[in-house]
Design a protein around this motif. Structure first.
Motif, short mmCIF file in Angstrom:
data_model
loop_
_atom_site.label_atom_id
_atom_site.label_comp_id
_atom_site.label_asym_id
_atom_site.label_seq_id
_atom_site.Cartn_x
_atom_site.Cartn_y
_atom_site.Cartn_z
N ASP A 12 30.90 64.64 59.17
CA ASP A 12 31.29 64.06 60.45
C ASP A 12 32.46 64.73 61.17
OD1 ASP A 12 29.32 62.16 60.33
OD2 ASP A 12 30.61 60.54 59.66
N VAL A 24 33.24 67.50 65.03
CA VAL A 24 31.86 67.25 64.58
C VAL A 24 31.70 67.84 63.19
CG1 VAL A 24 30.86 67.23 66.89
CG2 VAL A 24 30.93 69.36 65.61
N PRO A 28 25.29 66.33 62.98
CA PRO A 28 24.56 66.64 64.22
C PRO A 28 23.94 68.04 64.21
CG PRO A 28 26.91 66.60 64.63
CD PRO A 28 26.71 66.11 63.24
N SER A 83 21.24 64.45 68.39
CA SER A 83 22.40 65.20 67.90
C SER A 83 23.68 64.74 68.59
CB SER A 83 22.20 66.70 68.10
OG SER A 83 21.19 67.16 67.22
N ALA A 87 26.84 63.04 66.67
CA ALA A 87 28.21 63.54 66.84
C ALA A 87 29.19 62.42 67.19
CB ALA A 87 28.24 64.61 67.92
N THR A 88 28.69 61.33 67.77
CA THR A 88 29.58 60.25 68.18
C THR A 88 29.54 59.03 67.25
OG1 THR A 88 27.91 59.37 69.69
CG2 THR A 88 29.53 60.92 70.60
N LYS A 90 29.08 58.80 63.80
CA LYS A 90 29.89 59.10 62.62
C LYS A 90 29.77 58.03 61.53
CE LYS A 90 33.07 61.95 65.25
NZ LYS A 90 32.60 63.24 64.90
#
Length: 106
Positions: A12, A24, A28, A83, A87-88, A90
């Motif tokens: 993450d 990131v 992702p 993706s 990435a957000t 987590k």
């Protein structure tokens, strides 16, 4: 717990996006691989839940962790947007925090 932190960080938060404070991980990036990428990411994410099980966290905490992994897996499976979601969202960082809170209480 140290291994859980490393896996969570790797999935993450391993890389900082240049010019930002946003981080990131591999989650992702793996999600960009068709079909197998999200599955591989989910299997690695389950490691944290497995360690929590071994540490005998309550079932409601395990259920929450598995829900986070499921949301991450299904949300991440949407082409391209998945993706961004990975990435957000987590999920691994969330699960690490759940486990750390449980350990701190006991």
């Amino acid at each position: 717990m140290q291994r859980v932190r490393k896996v969570s960080h790797l999935l993450d938060e391993a890389f900082r996006i240049p010019g930002t404070d946003f981080r990131v991980g591999l989650d992702p990036i793996l999600g960009l691989l068709p079909v197998g990428g999200d599955l591989a990411s989910a299997l690695i994410s389950l490691y944290i839940a497995f360690e929590a099980y071994r540490m005998e966290v309550p079932r409601h905490v395990l259920a929450r962790m598995l829900t986070n992994v499921a949301i991450d897996t299904f949300g991440g499976s949407v082409p391209v947007l998945g993706s961004i979601f990975d990435a957000t969202w987590k999920a691994n960082r969330k699960n690490r925090s759940l486990l750390e809170r449980h350990i701190d209480r006991y």
